[in-house]
Write a protein that holds these residues in place. Structure first.
Motif, PDB file in Angstrom:
ATOM      1  N   SER A 155     -10.830   7.447   3.264  1.00  0.00           N
ATOM      2  CA  SER A 155     -11.206   7.230   1.867  1.00  0.00           C
ATOM      3  C   SER A 155     -12.602   6.627   1.769  1.00  0.00           C
ATOM      4  O   SER A 155     -13.430   7.070   0.972  1.00  0.00           O
ATOM      5  N   THR A 209       0.972   9.196  -6.026  1.00  0.00           N
ATOM      6  CA  THR A 209       1.328  10.605  -5.839  1.00  0.00           C
ATOM      7  C   THR A 209       2.307  11.050  -6.919  1.00  0.00           C
ATOM      8  O   THR A 209       2.176  12.138  -7.483  1.00  0.00           O
ATOM      9  N   LYS A 216      -6.245   6.249   6.953  1.00  0.00           N
ATOM     10  CA  LYS A 216      -6.350   6.675   5.551  1.00  0.00           C
ATOM     11  C   LYS A 216      -7.452   5.905   4.837  1.00  0.00           C
ATOM     12  O   LYS A 216      -8.227   6.472   4.067  1.00  0.00           O
ATOM     13  N   ARG A 272       6.165   7.987   3.948  1.00  0.00           N
ATOM     14  CA  ARG A 272       4.859   7.306   4.017  1.00  0.00           C
ATOM     15  C   ARG A 272       4.887   6.215   5.092  1.00  0.00           C
ATOM     16  O   ARG A 272       3.910   6.020   5.803  1.00  0.00           O
ATOM     17  N   ASP A 321       0.830  -1.212   0.000  1.00  0.00           N
ATOM     18  CA  ASP A 321       0.000   0.000   0.000  1.00  0.00           C
ATOM     19  C   ASP A 321       0.860   1.255   0.000  1.00  0.00           C
ATOM     20  O   ASP A 321       0.570   2.216  -0.723  1.00  0.00           O
ATOM     21  N   GLN A 346       2.418   1.714  -3.405  1.00  0.00           N
ATOM     22  CA  GLN A 346       1.362   2.092  -4.353  1.00  0.00           C
ATOM     23  C   GLN A 346       1.017   3.570  -4.176  1.00  0.00           C
ATOM     24  O   GLN A 346       0.869   4.305  -5.155  1.00  0.00           O
ATOM     25  N   GLU A 347       0.894   4.029  -2.934  1.00  0.00           N
ATOM     26  CA  GLU A 347       0.582   5.435  -2.661  1.00  0.00           C
ATOM     27  C   GLU A 347       1.690   6.355  -3.166  1.00  0.00           C
ATOM     28  O   GLU A 347       1.414   7.439  -3.688  1.00  0.00           O
TER      29      GLU A 347
END
Length: 193
Positions: free
Chosen positions: A162, A65, A158, A90, A57, A60-61
């Motif tokens: 979302s 971005t 997060k 992150r 994750d 991927q984030e």
């Protein structure tokens, strides 16, 4: 030019040239950067988080971005350094949010443990649990929804944000307010007993 030939030409470009291609809207250049860095960024995240899904994750984030800031991204050093720092940041944010959540839970558990004085010895755990559920149900709707997602699922702040279309800050604040309210209500409950 055949796509395979073009892709093999991208393979030969150095990172900064790929970044420039990417900035100009070349999606294949982004794919090449993704292929080059995904594995090492994943390993970097996994070494700290020790959770496959969390590490995936995070990476991927970072790439989402990176993709969304293509035109405006400013990199003073290398692409590799930028992506490593973004991944590290992150990971640290994720650890901080998990620590905050654990701190809230720990705080509530300590409070409940501290209230087990002589007057509470006659109350069964079932009664305390029922009262706690009643107080949770009495929370304002949005606060209750956020709090219940945080305690009944393994979702991060997060992911909850979302899912509910809220900011992460709002999610943190709602959880904190819910715990504060529950502590206050449970303190009154134990006092009247």
């Amino acid at each position: 030019m055949h796509p395979t030939t073009y892709t093999s030409q991208l393979d030969e470009l150095h990172d900064e040239a790929l970044l420039e291609e990417f900035r100009q809207g070349n999606a294949m250049a982004f794919e090449e950067l993704y292929k080059r860095f995904w594995g090492v960024l994943y390993l970097q995240a996994y070494r700290i988080l020790v959770q496959e899904d969390d590490a995936k994750d995070v990476v991927q984030e970072v790439f989402i971005t990176f993709w969304s800031k293509a035109a405006t991204i400013e990199i003073s050093g290398s692409v590799a350094a930028y992506l490593y720092v973004a991944t590290r940041n992150r990971v640290l944010n994720l650890l901080a949010s998990k620590r905050t959540y654990q701190t809230h839970l720990s705080s509530l558990k300590h409070f409940l443990a501290d209230t087990h004085n002589n007057s509470l010895q006659y109350i069964t755990e079932k009664e305390i649990t029922a009262r706690m559920e009643q107080e949770i149900h009495a929370l304002p709707a949005k606060m209750r929804e956020v709090f219940e997602l945080s305690r009944k699922t393994a979702l991060t702040h997060k992911e909850i944000a979302s899912k509910l279309q809220l900011s992460q800050e709002t999610v943190k604040k709602q959880i904190s307010n819910a715990i504060r309210t529950l502590r206050h209500k449970m303190a009154h409950f134990s006092f009247f007993l």
